[in-house]
Design a protein around this motif. Structure first.
Motif, PDB file in Angstrom:
ATOM      1  N   THR A   1      -4.058   8.894  -5.727  1.00 11.70           N
ATOM      2  CA  THR A   1      -2.979   9.860  -5.936  1.00 11.70           C
ATOM      3  C   THR A   1      -3.408  11.034  -6.808  1.00 11.70           C
ATOM      4  O   THR A   1      -2.922  12.152  -6.638  1.00 11.70           O
TER       5      THR A   1
ATOM      6  N   TYR B   1      -7.694  -0.400  -0.556  1.00  9.50           N
ATOM      7  CA  TYR B   1      -7.632   1.033  -0.838  1.00  9.50           C
ATOM      8  C   TYR B   1      -6.922   1.764   0.296  1.00  9.50           C
ATOM      9  O   TYR B   1      -7.256   1.583   1.479  1.00  9.50           O
ATOM     10  N   THR B   2      -5.931   2.579  -0.057  1.00  9.77           N
ATOM     11  CA  THR B   2      -5.229   3.423   0.902  1.00  9.77           C
ATOM     12  C   THR B   2      -5.348   4.869   0.448  1.00  9.77           C
ATOM     13  O   THR B   2      -4.821   5.241  -0.605  1.00  9.77           O
TER      14      THR B   2
ATOM     15  N   LYS C   1       1.579   4.498   1.446  1.00 12.60           N
ATOM     16  CA  LYS C   1       1.297   5.328   2.614  1.00 12.60           C
ATOM     17  C   LYS C   1       2.240   6.512   2.729  1.00 12.60           C
ATOM     18  O   LYS C   1       1.897   7.535   3.323  1.00 12.60           O
TER      19      LYS C   1
ATOM     20  N   TYR D   1      -3.305  -3.292  -4.633  1.00  8.77           N
ATOM     21  CA  TYR D   1      -3.402  -2.044  -3.888  1.00  8.77           C
ATOM     22  C   TYR D   1      -3.745  -0.875  -4.805  1.00  8.77           C
ATOM     23  O   TYR D   1      -3.254  -0.788  -5.930  1.00  8.77           O
TER      24      TYR D   1
ATOM     25  N   VAL E   1      -4.661   8.772   0.170  1.00 12.88           N
ATOM     26  CA  VAL E   1      -3.463   9.599   0.259  1.00 12.88           C
ATOM     27  C   VAL E   1      -3.664  10.640   1.356  1.00 12.88           C
ATOM     28  O   VAL E   1      -4.649  11.393   1.340  1.00 12.88           O
TER      29      VAL E   1
ATOM     30  N   SER F   1      -4.534   3.583  -4.646  1.00 20.22           N
ATOM     31  CA  SER F   1      -4.526   4.826  -3.880  1.00 20.22           C
ATOM     32  C   SER F   1      -5.039   5.971  -4.747  1.00 20.22           C
ATOM     33  O   SER F   1      -4.900   5.947  -5.970  1.00 20.22           O
TER      34      SER F   1
ATOM     35  N   PRO G   1       0.844  -1.197   0.000  1.00 21.38           N
ATOM     36  CA  PRO G   1       0.000   0.000   0.000  1.00 21.38           C
ATOM     37  C   PRO G   1       0.876   1.243   0.000  1.00 21.38           C
ATOM     38  O   PRO G   1       1.979   1.240   0.551  1.00 21.38           O
TER      39      PRO G   1
END
Length: 327
Positions: A227, A287-288, A156, A223, A290, A225, A154
């Motif tokens: 961004t 899902y991570t 992070k 993964y 931002v 994100s 992920p």
């Protein structure tokens, strides 16, 4: 490419023979999935144009790489082997480098800002650059804010991007952006992307949520994100010699039908994008989000890319862009 063109030509001739009784035939190629908003919009274009022309113009749509990948479609339209295409604007930057001016990192906050630029004087100037290369711009659809996926970890913090082998479109500004982030960017046509991820040749890719969903990338990526590093467009482009050779009435019918299709697509794209992230997580992706700190770091590390890109493009165009952006 040399091997592809004879195959493309023979395929088109076969379709042409099957529709020889049509007064006019327009072949439209694209690499987006059938379910994507842009492919559905081309269905709207077909319906509208055939209605406006009372059936005198027939439209054949070839989505999902049926006539080759994005790079092949660009060459086919330039050569006049097909009349129209819809393609990610980044695929045109090798032919028209000035298009990079609307693909800078973190350039737009909203889709409304992005479309105010391409629908105004900047877009008109870019249309002129494309015309000089034998292509007529028919409008800009939404590809959307591009988001990062990968199979390693992920995202992070900025260090999580370092060393990742990430597929990007063949756009120098895009590639430079990911080099600044410490990644190992690889330019690759979309037709090769799924298998490259499936086989582990690359670690990840970046695309809008809706593309990630309809292309089936959750099957080969873990993964994701938000961004949002670029806002990207889809260019609808015609072969200039073909289009300019049409009479004024037919040109107007085509442009009117395309205007309807582009408007339809932009509205649907926003809806598909809003729904896509839930579909990605439902399909098993992690899902991570931002963080504000990471977002600030991404902007800081890539801030010089816009300066570098602008320095090698038409100074008059850059001045126009800056003026329009300031508004």
């Amino acid at each position: 490419m040399k091997a592809f063109l004879p195959i493309l030509t023979s395929t088109i001739l076969a379709f042409s023979a099957a529709t020889a009784d049509a007064k006019d035939l327009i072949r439209v190629a694209g690499n987006f999935a059938i379910e994507h908003s842009s492919s559905l919009a081309m269905g709207v274009f077909k319906t509208e144009l055939e209605k406006l022309s009372n059936g005198e113009i027939e439209v054949n749509i070839f989505p999902a790489q049926q006539l080759g990948g994005a790079a092949e479609n660009v060459q086919a339209v330039k050569l006049g082997a097909i009349e129209l295409m819809w393609v990610g604007t980044a695929y045109l930057t090798r032919t028209v480098p000035e298009l990079e001016v609307i693909g800078l990192p973190f350039q737009f906050e909203t889709r409304e800002e992005a479309f105010s630029i391409v629908d105004g004087p900047v877009g008109a100037a870019l249309d002129g650059k494309m015309a000089a290369e034998g292509m007529t711009s028919m409008g800009y659809m939404e590809l959307g804010f591009r988001q990062l996926t990968n199979n390693v970890k992920p995202i992070k913090e900025i260090e999580d991007i370092a060393g990742l082998k990430i597929r990007l479109q063949p756009n120098e500004t895009h590639l430079a952006t990911f080099r600044k982030l410490g990644a190992n960017p690889v330019a690759m046509d979309v037709k090769e992307l799924y298998s490259a991820m499936e086989q582990g040749v690359i670690d990840g890719q970046e695309n809008p949520f809706a593309i990630i969903n309809v292309a089936g990338y959750p099957e080969v990526q873990k993964y994701v994100s938000n961004t949002g590093h670029f806002f990207d467009f889809i260019s609808v482009v015609a072969n200039e010699k073909w289009f300019s050779g049409l009479d004024a009435a037919k040109q107007k019918m085509i442009t009117d039908a395309m205007h309807t299709a582009v408007s339809f697509q932009r509205e649907l794209a926003a809806k598909q994008d809003a729904e896509a992230l839930d579909k990605l997580t439902a399909a098993g992706m992690t899902y991570t989000a931002v963080s504000p700190e990471l977002a600030a770091k991404l902007r800081e590390l890539t801030s010089s890319v816009a300066v570098e890109t602008k320095s090698r493009l038409d100074a008059e165009l850059v001045t126009l862009l800056d003026a329009e952006t300031a508004k």
